[in-house]
Design a protein around this motif. Structure first.
Motif, mmCIF file in Angstrom:
data_model
loop_
_atom_site.group_PDB
_atom_site.id
_atom_site.type_symbol
_atom_site.label_atom_id
_atom_site.label_comp_id
_atom_site.label_asym_id
_atom_site.label_seq_id
_atom_site.Cartn_x
_atom_site.Cartn_y
_atom_site.Cartn_z
ATOM 1 N N UNK A 81 -7.553 18.147 -16.355
ATOM 2 C CA UNK A 81 -6.656 17.343 -17.187
ATOM 3 C C UNK A 81 -5.941 16.292 -16.349
ATOM 4 N N UNK A 82 -5.700 16.580 -15.054
ATOM 5 C CA UNK A 82 -5.029 15.602 -14.179
ATOM 6 C C UNK A 82 -5.884 14.354 -13.999
ATOM 7 N N UNK A 128 2.027 26.498 -19.103
ATOM 8 C CA UNK A 128 1.424 25.177 -19.215
ATOM 9 C C UNK A 128 2.434 24.112 -18.784
ATOM 10 N N UNK A 129 2.004 23.266 -17.876
ATOM 11 C CA UNK A 129 2.852 22.170 -17.395
ATOM 12 C C UNK A 129 2.196 20.856 -17.810
ATOM 13 N N UNK A 130 2.905 19.966 -18.533
ATOM 14 C CA UNK A 130 2.327 18.701 -18.976
ATOM 15 C C UNK A 130 1.861 17.851 -17.795
ATOM 16 N N UNK A 131 0.790 17.082 -18.014
ATOM 17 C CA UNK A 131 0.233 16.241 -16.962
ATOM 18 C C UNK A 131 1.242 15.197 -16.506
ATOM 19 N N UNK A 132 2.020 14.645 -17.434
ATOM 20 C CA UNK A 132 2.976 13.600 -17.060
ATOM 21 C C UNK A 132 4.033 14.134 -16.091
ATOM 22 N N UNK A 133 4.420 15.408 -16.238
ATOM 23 C CA UNK A 133 5.362 16.006 -15.299
ATOM 24 C C UNK A 133 4.698 16.214 -13.945
ATOM 25 N N UNK A 190 -12.845 20.488 -23.892
ATOM 26 C CA UNK A 190 -11.511 20.156 -24.410
ATOM 27 C C UNK A 190 -10.865 19.074 -23.550
ATOM 28 N N UNK A 191 -10.193 18.153 -24.221
ATOM 29 C CA UNK A 191 -9.403 17.135 -23.512
ATOM 30 C C UNK A 191 -7.946 17.551 -23.608
ATOM 31 N N UNK A 192 -7.413 18.093 -22.526
ATOM 32 C CA UNK A 192 -6.046 18.599 -22.523
ATOM 33 C C UNK A 192 -5.111 17.625 -21.812
ATOM 34 N N UNK A 193 -3.847 17.768 -22.100
ATOM 35 C CA UNK A 193 -2.818 16.980 -21.430
ATOM 36 C C UNK A 193 -1.850 17.901 -20.701
ATOM 37 N N UNK A 236 -7.860 13.286 -16.289
ATOM 38 C CA UNK A 236 -8.154 12.831 -17.662
ATOM 39 C C UNK A 236 -9.640 13.023 -17.987
ATOM 40 N N UNK A 237 -10.166 14.182 -17.604
ATOM 41 C CA UNK A 237 -11.566 14.509 -17.843
ATOM 42 C C UNK A 237 -11.654 15.776 -18.690
ATOM 43 N N UNK A 238 -12.744 15.932 -19.434
ATOM 44 C CA UNK A 238 -12.893 17.144 -20.252
ATOM 45 C C UNK A 238 -13.052 18.388 -19.379
ATOM 46 N N UNK A 239 -12.767 19.535 -19.974
ATOM 47 C CA UNK A 239 -12.839 20.791 -19.239
ATOM 48 C C UNK A 239 -14.281 21.155 -18.906
ATOM 49 N N UNK A 240 -14.461 21.685 -17.710
ATOM 50 C CA UNK A 240 -15.800 21.996 -17.228
ATOM 51 C C UNK A 240 -16.315 23.326 -17.761
ATOM 52 N N UNK A 241 -15.417 24.269 -18.017
ATOM 53 C CA UNK A 241 -15.826 25.620 -18.396
ATOM 54 C C UNK A 241 -14.950 26.119 -19.542
#
Length: 475
Positions: A413-414, A433-438, A373-376, A416-421
């Motif tokens: 996600x920090x 959940x805290x957004x990456x931009x914050x 998953x590519x999360x933000x 900008x890489x896909x999840x490992x597990x």
């Protein structure tokens, strides 16, 4: 010399020679066979031992008296030996019958028809063999008239059959079901006025677990009617679940929720996809493609439990209820304290996190994050724990590790890489959940936080590598 009788010309010499050579040879052969059967632990060793120790010696004695010594057919000792030999042969046949029919390998399993044949049939078969053996001995050894015995048996069988006609019909219906095996324990069936899961099968009835309790269905009712075995309806059994939401919920969002939750069920059939449907008003349904009907109850229960959590995460009114206790101010305050202890932010930063962060709860076994998953956003475990797993084609699902309250998930996600597990909720688990931009803003003001996240990402990569190595997989 010419006056001495030649035993071979008179015939009895050949019988004596045959006994002298044949009996030891047969004893040696049966002894070897018995040794091999004992080594394998076979039940056939018992009749073979009986054959060697009793039947062969008395058979040799009978041959000696009747043919070698050429005793008169009316000799009382010859008749006694013949009677004993006949009795031993009957016992040998009974022992062999018992082994052949009711001591086969696998008879202790639920699917074995030998295990479920009523004892009364076993006893009747034995009595029948004994009567035949006794009648033959009386007729051919002692010259008795046994016609009355056969007449009495025939007449008694007719009377017994008429008296037990109804009961016997049920018994034979049960035997037909046992032999044909149209269903087995654990199958979901419909027939004989019952619909449910089979929990027991015997010679008289079938026990079916229905929604209203256990129902005992006579075998005759099933044998004379149509039986629908839902567990053998095909490669996929589709279980349907009806649910309700509020009329304010957008149908496409509800259907997306239903299919998403259902797709995570572990008992789904391979390469099968659940389908949601809208029936107007607040009514919806979803089909769960399962491997067998036996999984229906467990799959439905798990689906409804996960749906409760999923509906609240998406602010949808499952069963008309739109409230979410997790959004109470006190719950959010405790969650912010957990994140603050991890990030050590200022009051101003706390306000920024509070304004942007979301709080979600997951049920036991639910998938929180999937590998790739590519999360933000980054997840902070507020309550509960998370199990990290890796799904592989070679070794299936392998465990990577656990993360407890106060730790992070989806930290890649920090970068900008896909999840490992893949992350699963070990129990009821709450995530903020805290957004990456914050988080980027916080890291810019506190570079040490960036180093901490970098160490966490590397630690996760090391955990994945070790897990793959334990499973014998290449990196």
């Amino acid at each position: 010399m010419s006056g001495i009788a030649n035993p071979f010309e008179e015939g009895w010499g050949w019988w004596a020679l045959g006994l002298a050579v044949g009996l030891p040879l047969l004893l040696v052969i049966t002894s070897e066979v018995l040794h091999e059967l004992n080594r394998r632990g076979s039940a056939a060793a018992k009749p073979v031992r009986f054959l060697r120790n009793w039947v062969l010696p008395f058979a040799a004695l009978f041959v000696l008296l009747a043919f070698a010594l050429q005793s008169d057919a009316g000799n009382v000792w010859l008749r006694i030996v013949a009677t004993i030999l006949g009795t031993l042969v009957v016992l040998l046949v009974l022992s062999a019958f018992n082994v052949a029919m009711f001591r086969r390998k696998g008879m202790d399993t639920e699917a074995s028809w030998q295990r479920r044949v009523p004892n009364i049939f076993v006893e009747l078969a034995r009595v029948f063999l004994v009567i035949i053996g006794v009648a033959l001995l009386l007729q051919f050894v002692w010259g008795a008239d046994v016609g009355a015995i056969w007449t009495g048996l025939g007449f008694g069988s007719i009377v017994l059959g008429l008296a037990l006609q109804k009961a016997a019909g049920g018994i034979f219906s049960g035997l037909l079901l046992l032999f044909e095996s149209p269903f087995k324990i654990g199958d979901s069936i419909e027939g004989g006025g019952a619909s449910g899961r089979v929990i027991d099968i015997n010679w008289r009835s079938v026990h079916v677990q229905t929604a209203n309790g256990m129902q005992i269905v006579p075998n005759a009712a099933l044998a004379d009617g149509v039986i629908l075995n839902k567990s053998r309806s095909g490669s996929i059994y589709n279980a349907s679940v009806d649910v309700e939401f509020t009329t304010d919920d957008p149908p496409h969002e509800v259907i997306a929720l239903l299919t998403d939750v259902a797709s995570s069920l572990p008992m789904l059939a391979p390469n099968a996809h659940p389908r949601g449907a809208y029936h107007g008003g607040a009514a919806y349904s979803v089909s769960l493609p399962l491997e067998t009907a036996a999984d229906e109850a467990r799959a439905t229960s798990l689906f409804l439990a996960w749906l409760w959590y999923g509906a609240r995460r998406r602010a949808l009114g499952y069963n008309g209820d739109t409230t979410d206790p997790l959004q109470e101010p006190e719950s959010r305050k405790r969650a912010l304290e957990t994140v603050e202890s991890a990030l050590q932010f200022t009051t101003e930063q706390r306000e920024a996190v509070d304004a942007a962060a979301t709080l979600e709860r997951f049920g036991m076994g639910e998938t929180i994050v999937r590998k790739g998953d590519m999360l933000e956003k980054v997840g902070f475990i507020v309550e509960g724990s998370v199990q990290m797993v890796l799904d592989t084609e070679e070794a299936g699902r392998i465990e990577v590790g656990d993360a407890d309250a106060g730790e992070y998930i989806a930290s890649t996600a920090l970068a900008r890489q896909p999840q490992l597990v893949t992350c699963l909720a070990s129990g009821m688990t709450t995530i903020m959940w805290v957004p990456v931009e914050v988080l980027d803003g916080l890291i810019n003001q506190r570079p040490a936080t960036a180093a901490e996240f970098g160490q966490i990402i590397e630690a996760r990569r090391d955990q994945v590598a070790k897990a793959r190595a334990r499973a014998g997989l290449s990196k």
